[in-house]
Write a protein that holds these residues in place. Sequence first.
Motif, PDB file in Angstrom:
ATOM      1  N   LEU A 107      26.061   1.367 -33.062  1.00 38.22           N
ATOM      2  CA  LEU A 107      25.850   0.611 -34.301  1.00 38.22           C
ATOM      3  C   LEU A 107      25.765   1.521 -35.521  1.00 38.22           C
ATOM      4  N   GLY A 108      25.260   2.719 -35.342  1.00 36.35           N
ATOM      5  CA  GLY A 108      25.069   3.609 -36.479  1.00 36.35           C
ATOM      6  C   GLY A 108      26.082   4.718 -36.619  1.00 36.35           C
ATOM      7  N   GLU A 109      27.106   4.763 -35.779  1.00 38.27           N
ATOM      8  CA  GLU A 109      28.094   5.833 -35.873  1.00 38.27           C
ATOM      9  C   GLU A 109      28.849   5.753 -37.206  1.00 38.27           C
ATOM     10  N   THR A 110      29.059   6.900 -37.831  1.00 37.24           N
ATOM     11  CA  THR A 110      29.598   6.915 -39.194  1.00 37.24           C
ATOM     12  C   THR A 110      30.902   7.699 -39.309  1.00 37.24           C
ATOM     13  N   ILE A 111      30.838   9.018 -39.076  1.00 36.41           N
ATOM     14  CA  ILE A 111      31.955   9.888 -39.429  1.00 36.41           C
ATOM     15  C   ILE A 111      33.230   9.513 -38.679  1.00 36.41           C
TER      16      ILE A 111
END
Length: 351
Positions: free
Chosen positions: A272-276
């Motif tokens: 849910l929080g993965e960004t790059i």
Amino acid sequence: MHDLPDATDGERMTDTTTEVLPPRPEANEPRPRSLKSRPVQADRVFRSVSYAAGGVTVAIMLAVGIFLTARAGDALSVTGVSFLTTQEWSPETGAFGVAAVLFGTVTIAIIAMAISVPLAMGTALLISEIVSPKIRSLLITLVDLMAAVPSVVFGLWGVFFLQANIIPVSQWISVYFGWIPIFRVTDEAGQRLTDAGAFTSSAFIAGIVVALMVVPTQTSVMREAFSQAPLGEREGALALGSTRWGMIRAVVLPFGRGGIIGGTMLGLGRALGETIAVVMIISPIFTINPEVLKTGTNSVSALIALRYGEASQFGLSALMAAGLVLFIITLIVNFTASTIVARSRSGAESN
């Protein structure tokens, strides 16, 4: 008749009787034994450090929540509840919301879990139940090293290698499973698209990359749970004629139920929080796209990463509101996982 001798005959009479004293209560009656032990210095230090660590962790979480709530107050006061239903992001005009990015976040996470959970469970069972000890140590090292790979490396791999090789798979899925709404790839007029350009930068590709990123963490948690299954129950199942898979199904999997759930939820929180990696792969849009194979999706973390540098003061407040929504969702996932693991009674029984 002989006269009885008296005291004058030279024999002295002595009194041999002794006086019996009452027993002392403190000598005969048992005293209640105290079960309280005085902790040693090491125990007191360990307890203090543990309480301090737990308190600091809770305090940090509360501080993050309070900070996000305070900074998001201006934006939320303008939009209100419509912040969760608006499919647009234009804080300057007052029309903004997280409906589209929230849908994309959940879509990518679900795709990642659908791929990572079976892969992680199979890998954990392979390491803990099948391979020899020498190969087991090598595989454990490789899995742990995979968890240490930076997100940007996964993102580059997904952009320059995976995407070109996964597009034919996406086209095949769309052709043979296009009758399922989520696997359709159509244009605005509803016509089916088959060219490769319509399948790039999709939620499906992003979900695969995120799945490979969370597999090592899930594998480690599940492997630890499986390896703790009682040896006696393993040998008992095999002695009763069970096959290796039968023993795993009857003993190892029930015992490791808590590890399976915990690893899955831990990976879900990471997804849910993965960004790059997601930012590098997706083509950001602000409309809900239920076609997971089609180009265009978004996520809350990607939105914050892309808009943070150019946002105004009010735009920053809107981004903080989006971060607050993601923070609350992550908390709900973690608390739900803790509740399920506690109720699963991992290791308490096996079928």
